[in-house]
Design a protein around this motif. Sequence first.
Motif, PDB file in Angstrom:
ATOM      1  N   HIS A  32       0.850  -1.193   0.000  1.00  0.00           N
ATOM      2  CA  HIS A  32       0.000   0.000   0.000  1.00  0.00           C
ATOM      3  C   HIS A  32       0.881   1.237   0.000  1.00  0.00           C
ATOM      4  CE1 HIS A  32      -3.350   2.659   0.921  1.00  0.00           C
ATOM      5  NE2 HIS A  32      -2.580   3.218   1.813  1.00  0.00           N
ATOM      6  N   SER A  33       0.521   2.214  -0.807  1.00  0.00           N
ATOM      7  CA  SER A  33       1.203   3.500  -0.805  1.00  0.00           C
ATOM      8  C   SER A  33       0.253   4.556  -0.256  1.00  0.00           C
ATOM      9  CB  SER A  33       1.630   3.896  -2.223  1.00  0.00           C
ATOM     10  OG  SER A  33       2.152   5.209  -2.214  1.00  0.00           O
ATOM     11  N   ASN A  34       0.760   5.411   0.598  1.00  0.00           N
ATOM     12  CA  ASN A  34      -0.036   6.509   1.135  1.00  0.00           C
ATOM     13  C   ASN A  34       0.000   7.727   0.216  1.00  0.00           C
ATOM     14  OD1 ASN A  34       1.053   4.865   3.601  1.00  0.00           O
ATOM     15  ND2 ASN A  34      -0.810   5.870   4.303  1.00  0.00           N
ATOM     16  N   LEU A  35       0.564   7.566  -0.965  1.00  0.00           N
ATOM     17  CA  LEU A  35       0.607   8.644  -1.955  1.00  0.00           C
ATOM     18  C   LEU A  35      -0.374   8.324  -3.076  1.00  0.00           C
ATOM     19  CD1 LEU A  35       4.477   9.036  -2.122  1.00  0.00           C
ATOM     20  CD2 LEU A  35       2.861  10.638  -1.093  1.00  0.00           C
ATOM     21  N   SER A  36      -1.126   9.323  -3.501  1.00  0.00           N
ATOM     22  CA  SER A  36      -2.139   9.099  -4.541  1.00  0.00           C
ATOM     23  C   SER A  36      -1.547   9.058  -5.939  1.00  0.00           C
ATOM     24  CB  SER A  36      -3.210  10.194  -4.487  1.00  0.00           C
ATOM     25  OG  SER A  36      -2.669  11.422  -4.952  1.00  0.00           O
ATOM     26  N   GLY A  37      -0.422   9.720  -6.140  1.00  0.00           N
ATOM     27  CA  GLY A  37       0.144   9.824  -7.477  1.00  0.00           C
ATOM     28  C   GLY A  37      -0.471  10.953  -8.285  1.00  0.00           C
ATOM     29  N   ARG A  38      -1.516  11.588  -7.719  1.00  0.00           N
ATOM     30  CA  ARG A  38      -2.151  12.716  -8.413  1.00  0.00           C
ATOM     31  C   ARG A  38      -1.399  14.008  -8.069  1.00  0.00           C
ATOM     32  NH1 ARG A  38      -6.803   9.837  -6.826  1.00  0.00           N
ATOM     33  NH2 ARG A  38      -6.989  10.975  -4.902  1.00  0.00           N
ATOM     34  N   PRO A  39      -1.238  14.882  -9.039  1.00  0.00           N
ATOM     35  CA  PRO A  39      -0.626  16.180  -8.728  1.00  0.00           C
ATOM     36  C   PRO A  39      -1.615  17.041  -7.948  1.00  0.00           C
ATOM     37  CG  PRO A  39      -1.357  16.131 -11.005  1.00  0.00           C
ATOM     38  CD  PRO A  39      -1.601  14.757 -10.449  1.00  0.00           C
ATOM     39  N   PRO A  40      -1.111  18.042  -7.234  1.00  0.00           N
ATOM     40  CA  PRO A  40      -2.033  18.948  -6.544  1.00  0.00           C
ATOM     41  C   PRO A  40      -2.918  19.669  -7.563  1.00  0.00           C
ATOM     42  CG  PRO A  40       0.262  19.623  -6.214  1.00  0.00           C
ATOM     43  CD  PRO A  40       0.266  18.395  -7.074  1.00  0.00           C
ATOM     44  N   ILE A  52       3.907  16.114   2.567  1.00  0.00           N
ATOM     45  CA  ILE A  52       3.120  14.976   2.079  1.00  0.00           C
ATOM     46  C   ILE A  52       3.965  13.722   1.877  1.00  0.00           C
ATOM     47  CG2 ILE A  52       1.739  14.118   0.136  1.00  0.00           C
ATOM     48  CD1 ILE A  52       0.574  16.990  -0.067  1.00  0.00           C
ATOM     49  N   GLU A  53       5.011  13.804   1.089  1.00  0.00           N
ATOM     50  CA  GLU A  53       5.793  12.595   0.806  1.00  0.00           C
ATOM     51  C   GLU A  53       6.501  12.046   2.040  1.00  0.00           C
ATOM     52  OE1 GLU A  53       9.037  10.743  -2.313  1.00  0.00           O
ATOM     53  OE2 GLU A  53       8.266  12.764  -2.643  1.00  0.00           O
ATOM     54  N   PRO A  54       7.210  12.877   2.831  1.00  0.00           N
ATOM     55  CA  PRO A  54       7.868  12.300   4.011  1.00  0.00           C
ATOM     56  C   PRO A  54       6.883  11.702   5.018  1.00  0.00           C
ATOM     57  CG  PRO A  54       8.540  14.605   3.711  1.00  0.00           C
ATOM     58  CD  PRO A  54       7.563  14.279   2.632  1.00  0.00           C
ATOM     59  N   TYR A  55       5.725  12.322   5.202  1.00  0.00           N
ATOM     60  CA  TYR A  55       4.739  11.779   6.142  1.00  0.00           C
ATOM     61  C   TYR A  55       4.162  10.465   5.618  1.00  0.00           C
ATOM     62  CZ  TYR A  55       4.596  16.042   9.043  1.00  0.00           C
ATOM     63  OH  TYR A  55       4.898  17.075   9.896  1.00  0.00           O
ATOM     64  N   GLY A  93      -8.374   7.650   5.017  1.00  0.00           N
ATOM     65  CA  GLY A  93      -8.749   9.051   4.897  1.00  0.00           C
ATOM     66  C   GLY A  93      -7.867   9.772   3.906  1.00  0.00           C
ATOM     67  N   ASP A  94      -7.731  11.067   4.140  1.00  0.00           N
ATOM     68  CA  ASP A  94      -6.978  11.925   3.235  1.00  0.00           C
ATOM     69  C   ASP A  94      -5.751  12.477   3.946  1.00  0.00           C
ATOM     70  OD1 ASP A  94      -8.136  13.774   4.940  1.00  0.00           O
ATOM     71  OD2 ASP A  94      -9.570  14.510   3.464  1.00  0.00           O
ATOM     72  N   SER A  95      -5.214  13.597   3.472  1.00  0.00           N
ATOM     73  CA  SER A  95      -3.994  14.166   4.043  1.00  0.00           C
ATOM     74  C   SER A  95      -4.151  14.505   5.524  1.00  0.00           C
ATOM     75  CB  SER A  95      -3.557  15.404   3.258  1.00  0.00           C
ATOM     76  OG  SER A  95      -4.595  16.360   3.231  1.00  0.00           O
ATOM     77  N   MET A  96      -5.347  14.846   5.947  1.00  0.00           N
ATOM     78  CA  MET A  96      -5.569  15.141   7.359  1.00  0.00           C
ATOM     79  C   MET A  96      -5.327  13.892   8.210  1.00  0.00           C
ATOM     80  SD  MET A  96      -8.800  17.144   8.776  1.00  0.00           S
ATOM     81  CE  MET A  96      -9.694  16.374  10.068  1.00  0.00           C
ATOM     82  N   THR A  97      -5.673  12.740   7.694  1.00  0.00           N
ATOM     83  CA  THR A  97      -5.471  11.489   8.404  1.00  0.00           C
ATOM     84  C   THR A  97      -3.996  11.099   8.410  1.00  0.00           C
ATOM     85  OG1 THR A  97      -7.703  10.840   7.766  1.00  0.00           O
ATOM     86  CG2 THR A  97      -6.274   9.092   8.551  1.00  0.00           C
ATOM     87  N   ILE A 133      -4.524   8.248   2.214  1.00  0.00           N
ATOM     88  CA  ILE A 133      -3.828   8.682   1.006  1.00  0.00           C
ATOM     89  C   ILE A 133      -4.002  10.188   0.901  1.00  0.00           C
ATOM     90  CG2 ILE A 133      -3.792   8.565  -1.520  1.00  0.00           C
ATOM     91  CD1 ILE A 133      -4.953   5.729  -1.272  1.00  0.00           C
ATOM     92  N   SER A 134      -2.888  10.896   0.790  1.00  0.00           N
ATOM     93  CA  SER A 134      -2.986  12.341   0.632  1.00  0.00           C
ATOM     94  C   SER A 134      -3.737  12.637  -0.659  1.00  0.00           C
ATOM     95  CB  SER A 134      -1.604  12.973   0.589  1.00  0.00           C
ATOM     96  OG  SER A 134      -1.730  14.361   0.461  1.00  0.00           O
ATOM     97  N   GLY A 135      -4.780  13.427  -0.547  1.00  0.00           N
ATOM     98  CA  GLY A 135      -5.642  13.677  -1.692  1.00  0.00           C
ATOM     99  C   GLY A 135      -6.636  12.545  -1.891  1.00  0.00           C
ATOM    100  N   GLY A 136      -6.688  11.644  -0.912  1.00  0.00           N
ATOM    101  CA  GLY A 136      -7.538  10.469  -1.018  1.00  0.00           C
ATOM    102  C   GLY A 136      -9.019  10.818  -1.026  1.00  0.00           C
ATOM    103  N   ARG A 137      -9.743   9.989  -1.726  1.00  0.00           N
ATOM    104  CA  ARG A 137     -11.199  10.112  -1.793  1.00  0.00           C
ATOM    105  C   ARG A 137     -11.784   8.751  -1.451  1.00  0.00           C
ATOM    106  NH1 ARG A 137      -9.529  12.578  -7.076  1.00  0.00           N
ATOM    107  NH2 ARG A 137      -9.332  14.777  -6.585  1.00  0.00           N
TER     108      ARG A 137
END
Length: 150
Positions: A5-13, A34-37, A60-64, A94-98
């Motif tokens: 599992h990756s906690n990065l979405s791969g989507r740009p901001p 985002i990436e280090p966390y 969740g998303d970046s808040m999580t 996932i940061s930017g996760g939905r």
Amino acid sequence: MTLDHSNLSGRPPGRFVALASRLLPGVREVQEQIEPYALAWQRHNREALAGTGPLWVALGDSMTIGVGASAYDRGWVGLLAARKPGWRVVNLAISGGRVRDVPPTTSTPTRPGTRAWPTSSGPPSGDRLVRSGVEPDRCRERDRCGRSGP
């Protein structure tokens, strides 16, 4: 047990965040977390899965992930985990996760004989889904998957 599992979405901001990051140092600093966390949670998740004890899974998303906090484990998931000694925490945010980023086949990574308790703890967030041991199709209302456990 392993977890791919990756906690990065791969989507740009988005356009607004990209522009704000160029103009506002505070926004840029938060984006740089985002990436280090995400990588820190991935390391933490591997360690948690190797342990024993009750398991709590956060989606969740970046808040999580804790973006905006002073350290990855100083966001709400890390702070709540610190108040639950003996519990293992796996943060699949996932940061930017939905919500649609959680595949319907996702299951809680537990070993036979372990129990995971449902939870709906945490601050409100538009795309937050916190889950522990509950399959998405069992949730009747958004963010309310039932409560049981200690």
